[in-house]
Design an enzyme around this catalytic site. Structure first.
Site, short mmCIF file in Angstrom:
data_model
loop_
_atom_site.label_atom_id
_atom_site.label_comp_id
_atom_site.label_asym_id
_atom_site.label_seq_id
_atom_site.Cartn_x
_atom_site.Cartn_y
_atom_site.Cartn_z
N GLU A 112 85.68 -16.84 -53.93
CA GLU A 112 85.81 -17.25 -52.53
C GLU A 112 87.29 -17.37 -52.18
O GLU A 112 88.05 -18.09 -52.82
CB GLU A 112 85.11 -18.59 -52.25
N ASP A 171 98.29 -17.11 -52.92
CA ASP A 171 98.03 -16.21 -51.80
C ASP A 171 97.12 -15.08 -52.31
O ASP A 171 97.54 -14.28 -53.17
CB ASP A 171 99.39 -15.65 -51.33
N ASP A 195 91.73 -17.68 -41.20
CA ASP A 195 92.48 -18.10 -40.01
C ASP A 195 92.48 -16.98 -38.99
O ASP A 195 92.88 -15.85 -39.31
CB ASP A 195 93.92 -18.45 -40.41
N LYS A 227 96.74 -15.36 -31.27
CA LYS A 227 97.77 -14.77 -30.40
C LYS A 227 98.10 -13.35 -30.88
O LYS A 227 98.22 -13.12 -32.08
CB LYS A 227 99.05 -15.61 -30.44
N ASP A 235 84.48 -17.18 -36.52
CA ASP A 235 84.02 -17.64 -35.20
C ASP A 235 84.85 -16.93 -34.12
O ASP A 235 84.85 -17.35 -32.97
CB ASP A 235 84.15 -19.18 -35.07
N THR A 246 80.34 -24.66 -43.55
CA THR A 246 81.67 -25.13 -43.99
C THR A 246 82.24 -26.10 -42.95
O THR A 246 81.75 -26.20 -41.83
CB THR A 246 82.66 -23.97 -44.17
N LYS A 247 83.31 -26.78 -43.36
CA LYS A 247 83.95 -27.76 -42.48
C LYS A 247 84.45 -27.09 -41.20
O LYS A 247 84.23 -27.56 -40.09
CB LYS A 247 85.12 -28.38 -43.24
N GLU A 271 83.46 -24.29 -39.90
CA GLU A 271 82.33 -23.80 -39.11
C GLU A 271 81.71 -24.94 -38.30
O GLU A 271 81.41 -24.79 -37.12
CB GLU A 271 81.28 -23.21 -40.07
C1 LIG Z 1 90.36 -21.73 -41.20
S1 LIG Z 1 90.44 -22.28 -42.85
C2 LIG Z 1 88.76 -22.13 -43.41
C3 LIG Z 1 88.50 -22.96 -44.63
C4 LIG Z 1 87.07 -22.93 -45.18
N1 LIG Z 1 86.70 -21.59 -45.63
C5 LIG Z 1 86.10 -23.40 -44.12
O1 LIG Z 1 85.35 -22.56 -43.59
O2 LIG Z 1 86.08 -24.62 -43.85
C6 LIG Z 1 91.24 -20.90 -43.65
C7 LIG Z 1 91.58 -21.16 -45.09
O3 LIG Z 1 92.13 -19.97 -45.64
C8 LIG Z 1 93.23 -20.31 -46.46
N2 LIG Z 1 94.10 -19.14 -46.55
C9 LIG Z 1 94.93 -18.65 -45.61
N3 LIG Z 1 95.59 -17.58 -46.06
C10 LIG Z 1 95.16 -17.39 -47.34
C11 LIG Z 1 95.50 -16.45 -48.34
N4 LIG Z 1 96.42 -15.50 -48.12
N5 LIG Z 1 94.89 -16.54 -49.54
C12 LIG Z 1 93.96 -17.50 -49.78
N6 LIG Z 1 93.60 -18.42 -48.85
C13 LIG Z 1 94.20 -18.36 -47.64
C14 LIG Z 1 93.85 -21.51 -45.76
O4 LIG Z 1 94.69 -22.28 -46.62
C15 LIG Z 1 92.60 -22.28 -45.33
O5 LIG Z 1 92.14 -23.13 -46.33
#
Ligand SMILES: C[S@@+](CC[C@H](N)C(=O)[O-])C[C@H]1O[C@@H](n2cnc3c(N)ncnc32)[C@H](O)[C@@H]1O
Length: 231
Positions: free
Chosen positions: A61, A113, A136, A140, A172, A209-210, A212
């Site tokens: 994941e 990353d 994410d 923009k 979303d 998920t949180k 969501e």
């Molecule tokens: C919008 S949050 C969603 C978190 C979780 N999946 C949820 O649905 O509640 C996006 C997540 O992706 C992670 N993330 C962003 N860029 C990433 C990357 N290059 N590699 C791994 N995770 C990344 C962020 O740190 C964050 O925890």
């Protein structure tokens, strides 16, 4: 005329590092529980059999956030292996504490990353499933280049799936979702299981998920994407 020193181009990242808010408990959990759950940084190719101590199906994941979905899936399938990658250290600290609290044995965590770690360290054709829940959205236009699920990265992910392995994405942000659908259709190695350019029904196994939950409270839609690695 002075010549500017040559600097390597900074990669465009899909996240912004905000490390300041790590609580002492999160820091302690990262230190104390890292030997149990953590996969150290490095350059060597990972071997899942070594990581889990046996051969088992492995789900990765990307961006596990607070780890709610990984925890639920790992508890549901203790015979399978789960790997989470996220660069956010405070979230990882909290997640390790939760894993230890629930005595979960079949999860390992990489803090980093995914765009860097996966091409370097995840062996080709080694994963049964790759999950990306609510990457994410970078809404923009000038930030679209930060979106994680580009065509190039989706190709890297497809290459790491076993034949018949699956990629499951949820967002979303419908416009990002359509971009991902289009990129999948361009890849000869992936097949959209719902049909070309089509979102998939939400799978019953996908935990809420949180992010969501928060989106649903704000009235956002949820768009699922399911693809399979072609032989
Ligand atoms: C919008 S949050 C969603 C978190 C979780 N999946 C949820 O649905 O509640 C996006 C997540 O992706 C992670 N993330 C962003 N860029 C990433 C990357 N290059 N590699 C791994 N995770 C990344 C962020 O740190 C964050 O925890």
């Amino acid at each position: 005329m002075p010549i500017a020193p040559l600097r390597p181009a900074r990669p465009v990242r899909s996240f912004v590092r905000r490390e300041g808010r790590m609580t002492p408990a999160q820091r302690r959990a990262l230190e104390d529980l890292w030997p149990v759950y953590g996969i150290d940084g490095g350059i060597a190719l990972l071997e899942w059999e070594m990581v889990f101590g046996d051969l088992r199906p492995v789900t990765l994941e990307i961006g596990f956030g607070d780890g709610e979905s990984l925890r639920a899936m790992a508890q549901e399938a203790p015979e399978a292996g789960f790997i989470g990658i996220d660069p956010h250290r405070p979230g990882a600290g909290r997640f390790l504490r939760d894993l230890a609290h629930d005595d979960i044995q079949n999860v390992r965590v990489i803090v980093g990353d995914a765009a860097e770690v996966i091409p370097k360290r995840v062996p080709p054709a080694s994963l049964d499933r790759i999950l990306v829940f609510f990457p994410d959205p970078w809404p923009k236009k000038r930030h679209h280049k930060r979106r994680l699920l580009s065509g190039a990265f989706l190709k890297e992910l497809a290459d790491r799936l076993k034949s018949g392995g699956s990629l499951q994405v949820a967002t979303d942000w419908p416009e990002y979702g359509k971009e991902i659908l289009a990129a999948i259709d361009q890849l000869p190695t992936l097949e959209n299981t719902a049909g070309i350019g089509t979102f998939s029904p939400r799978p019953a196994w996908r935990p809420l998920t949180k992010y969501e939950r928060r989106g649903l409270q704000l009235g956002h839609g949820v768009f699922d994407i399911a693809a399979q690695r072609r032989p």
